[in-house]
Design a protein around this motif. Structure first.
Motif, PDB file in Angstrom:
ATOM      1  N   GLU A 156       9.973  -6.777 -10.908  1.00 39.73           N
ATOM      2  CA  GLU A 156      10.931  -7.962 -10.474  1.00 39.73           C
ATOM      3  C   GLU A 156      11.355  -7.361  -9.320  1.00 39.73           C
ATOM      4  O   GLU A 156      13.011  -7.844  -9.157  1.00 39.73           O
ATOM      5  CB  GLU A 156      12.151  -7.998 -11.920  1.00 39.73           C
ATOM      6  CG  GLU A 156      11.487  -8.451 -13.206  1.00 39.73           C
ATOM      7  CD  GLU A 156      12.344  -9.424 -13.983  1.00 39.73           C
ATOM      8  OE1 GLU A 156      13.286  -8.417 -13.673  1.00 39.73           O
ATOM      9  OE2 GLU A 156      12.437  -9.745 -14.437  1.00 39.73           O
ATOM     10  N   PRO A 157      10.257  -7.535  -8.568  1.00 43.22           N
ATOM     11  CA  PRO A 157      11.103  -6.761  -6.745  1.00 43.22           C
ATOM     12  C   PRO A 157      11.084  -7.785  -6.272  1.00 43.22           C
ATOM     13  O   PRO A 157      10.547  -9.213  -5.965  1.00 43.22           O
ATOM     14  CB  PRO A 157      10.128  -5.928  -6.129  1.00 43.22           C
ATOM     15  CG  PRO A 157       8.954  -6.407  -6.739  1.00 43.22           C
ATOM     16  CD  PRO A 157       9.250  -6.571  -8.329  1.00 43.22           C
ATOM     17  N   ARG A 158      11.665  -7.813  -5.156  1.00 44.49           N
ATOM     18  CA  ARG A 158      12.684  -9.104  -3.832  1.00 44.49           C
ATOM     19  C   ARG A 158      11.624  -8.715  -3.020  1.00 44.49           C
ATOM     20  O   ARG A 158      11.048  -9.746  -2.000  1.00 44.49           O
ATOM     21  CB  ARG A 158      13.755  -8.983  -3.418  1.00 44.49           C
ATOM     22  CG  ARG A 158      14.506  -9.829  -5.083  1.00 44.49           C
ATOM     23  CD  ARG A 158      16.044  -9.918  -4.100  1.00 44.49           C
ATOM     24  NE  ARG A 158      16.600 -10.000  -3.170  1.00 44.49           N
ATOM     25  CZ  ARG A 158      17.628 -10.141  -2.338  1.00 44.49           C
ATOM     26  NH1 ARG A 158      18.911  -9.954  -3.289  1.00 44.49           N
ATOM     27  NH2 ARG A 158      18.104 -10.278  -0.838  1.00 44.49           N
ATOM     28  N   GLU A 159      10.876  -7.394  -2.618  1.00 40.70           N
ATOM     29  CA  GLU A 159      10.167  -6.641  -1.660  1.00 40.70           C
ATOM     30  C   GLU A 159       7.998  -6.280  -2.361  1.00 40.70           C
ATOM     31  O   GLU A 159       9.259  -5.626  -3.247  1.00 40.70           O
ATOM     32  CB  GLU A 159      10.769  -5.597  -0.882  1.00 40.70           C
ATOM     33  CG  GLU A 159      11.932  -7.172   0.626  1.00 40.70           C
ATOM     34  CD  GLU A 159      12.754  -7.250  -0.549  1.00 40.70           C
ATOM     35  OE1 GLU A 159      13.900  -8.021   0.125  1.00 40.70           O
ATOM     36  OE2 GLU A 159      13.697  -6.551  -0.881  1.00 40.70           O
ATOM     37  N   LEU A 160       7.914  -6.632  -1.665  1.00 39.40           N
ATOM     38  CA  LEU A 160       6.557  -6.532  -2.590  1.00 39.40           C
ATOM     39  C   LEU A 160       5.597  -5.798  -1.583  1.00 39.40           C
ATOM     40  O   LEU A 160       4.846  -5.764  -0.474  1.00 39.40           O
ATOM     41  CB  LEU A 160       5.895  -7.838  -3.240  1.00 39.40           C
ATOM     42  CG  LEU A 160       4.617  -6.753  -3.971  1.00 39.40           C
ATOM     43  CD1 LEU A 160       4.651  -6.089  -5.401  1.00 39.40           C
ATOM     44  CD2 LEU A 160       4.624  -8.557  -4.951  1.00 39.40           C
ATOM     45  N   LEU A 161       5.231  -4.375  -1.588  1.00 40.74           N
ATOM     46  CA  LEU A 161       4.314  -3.708  -0.683  1.00 40.74           C
ATOM     47  C   LEU A 161       3.159  -3.553  -1.880  1.00 40.74           C
ATOM     48  O   LEU A 161       3.174  -2.279  -2.702  1.00 40.74           O
ATOM     49  CB  LEU A 161       4.807  -2.345  -0.247  1.00 40.74           C
ATOM     50  CG  LEU A 161       6.440  -2.535   0.093  1.00 40.74           C
ATOM     51  CD1 LEU A 161       7.160  -1.031   0.173  1.00 40.74           C
ATOM     52  CD2 LEU A 161       6.425  -3.391   1.132  1.00 40.74           C
ATOM     53  N   LEU A 162       2.151  -3.142  -1.209  1.00 45.59           N
ATOM     54  CA  LEU A 162       0.690  -3.639  -1.685  1.00 45.59           C
ATOM     55  C   LEU A 162       0.040  -2.340  -0.434  1.00 45.59           C
ATOM     56  O   LEU A 162      -0.079  -3.650   0.828  1.00 45.59           O
ATOM     57  CB  LEU A 162      -0.145  -4.656  -1.822  1.00 45.59           C
ATOM     58  CG  LEU A 162       0.549  -5.537  -2.844  1.00 45.59           C
ATOM     59  CD1 LEU A 162       1.207  -6.833  -2.087  1.00 45.59           C
ATOM     60  CD2 LEU A 162      -0.192  -6.485  -3.352  1.00 45.59           C
ATOM     61  N   ASP A 163      -0.974  -2.007  -0.837  1.00 48.27           N
ATOM     62  CA  ASP A 163      -1.741  -1.617  -0.049  1.00 48.27           C
ATOM     63  C   ASP A 163      -3.266  -1.477  -0.719  1.00 48.27           C
ATOM     64  O   ASP A 163      -3.262  -1.237  -1.347  1.00 48.27           O
ATOM     65  CB  ASP A 163      -1.320   0.724  -0.678  1.00 48.27           C
ATOM     66  CG  ASP A 163      -2.179   1.311   0.774  1.00 48.27           C
ATOM     67  OD1 ASP A 163      -3.067   0.825   1.491  1.00 48.27           O
ATOM     68  OD2 ASP A 163      -2.083   2.468   1.085  1.00 48.27           O
ATOM     69  N   GLU A 164      -3.688  -1.836   0.192  1.00 46.03           N
ATOM     70  CA  GLU A 164      -5.118  -1.713  -0.514  1.00 46.03           C
ATOM     71  C   GLU A 164      -5.385  -2.950  -1.456  1.00 46.03           C
ATOM     72  O   GLU A 164      -6.066  -2.415  -2.694  1.00 46.03           O
ATOM     73  CB  GLU A 164      -6.018  -1.319   0.188  1.00 46.03           C
ATOM     74  CG  GLU A 164      -6.121  -0.644   1.738  1.00 46.03           C
ATOM     75  CD  GLU A 164      -7.355  -1.962   2.628  1.00 46.03           C
ATOM     76  OE1 GLU A 164      -7.937  -2.966   2.358  1.00 46.03           O
ATOM     77  OE2 GLU A 164      -6.405  -1.484   3.547  1.00 46.03           O
TER      78      GLU A 164
END
Length: 259
Positions: free
Chosen positions: A156-164
């Motif tokens: 349940e994040p507010r910031e989502l980081l996605l690597d490829e």
């Protein structure tokens, strides 16, 4: 306020991997990271997630340096979907997704009804309803990628980081995943190789080369044929889709002059 890097330098083994990177993720928008292999995209995401401390400069969350935040508080706010997730343990899909709930539990807290509901909801979002009992080691690469996205969403994040995040996914799954990310309405920073996916799903772009940002801004302003030729060494045409988004056409290697 949201997540930002200010003049971030990160060095490893005497090599400067990130060199003075400054960027800010706009709240509720998708920021795409582009650049060739080795340009620093994965390292930047790990710095933004707090998994690597910059050699110089700072990462800020809501205007406060990330290192000043309690680790659990960061984990409740920021989730990272890495390129690869390997485990030798014989876990169920529910076990893997439930790892995203750990920041929300107390030191001795077991799984709560809210945790189970969050796991089921996250699996439904990625199209894996009813997969809780499937075993991790039986899944394909694409299925594992979707389970890992569910794990990040269960956090349940507010910031989502996605690597490829589209690695191992077929065309339809890649489109569905990025449609989902856009539809969440959360701040997202996504490293991509596919220029057309970046053109279609990113509100803004930051282009890296050799650890430096060489262009940043709204997608339509950044993604030009000149930039693609300069950064990637390929020729293309940039058109416009019916919805006004840029479209990358006719990718082909640049003709090299004869020696």
């Amino acid at each position: 306020m949201t997540l930002e890097a200010r003049d971030v330098v990160w060095e490893a083994g005497g090599t400067r991997v990130l060199d003075g990177v400054t960027l800010r993720a706009q709240p509720g928008r998708v920021l795409g990271l582009l650049g060739p292999n080795g340009s620093g995209k994965s390292s930047l995401l790990r710095c933004l997630a707090g998994l690597r401390r910059p050699t110089r400069g700072a990462v800020l969350l809501d205007g406060r340096e990330l290192r000043a935040w309690p680790r659990r508080a960061v984990a409740r706010r920021v989730a990272l979907l890495a390129q690869e997730a390997a485990t030798e343990l014989d876990l169920s899909v529910a076990d893997v997704v439930a790892l995203g709930r750990l920041p929300h539990r107390g030191p001795l807290g077991g799984e709560s009804p809210a945790d189970r509901a969050a796991v089921a909801h996250a699996l439904a979002l990625v199209g894996l309803d009813g997969w809780e009992r499937r075993r991790w080691h039986t899944l394909s690469g694409g299925e594992r990628q979707r389970v890992q996205l569910a794990r990040a969403l269960a956090q349940e994040p507010r910031e989502l980081l996605l690597d490829e995040p589209t690695n191992h996914l077929d065309v339809r799954q890649a489109l569905e995943l990025l449609e989902l990310v856009r539809g969440l309405g959360r701040t997202a920073v996504v490293a991509l190789h596919d220029l057309q996916l970046a053109a279609r799903y990113c509100d803004a772009l930051a282009v890296l080369r050799a650890g430096r940002i060489v262009a940043a801004g709204p997608t339509a302003a950044v993604l030009t044929a000149g930039l693609v030729a300069d950064v990637y060494g390929v020729a293309c045409e940039i058109g416009v889709e019916a919805d006004g988004r840029p479209e990358v056409r006719g990718l082909r290697p640049l003709t090299r002059a004869a020696p």
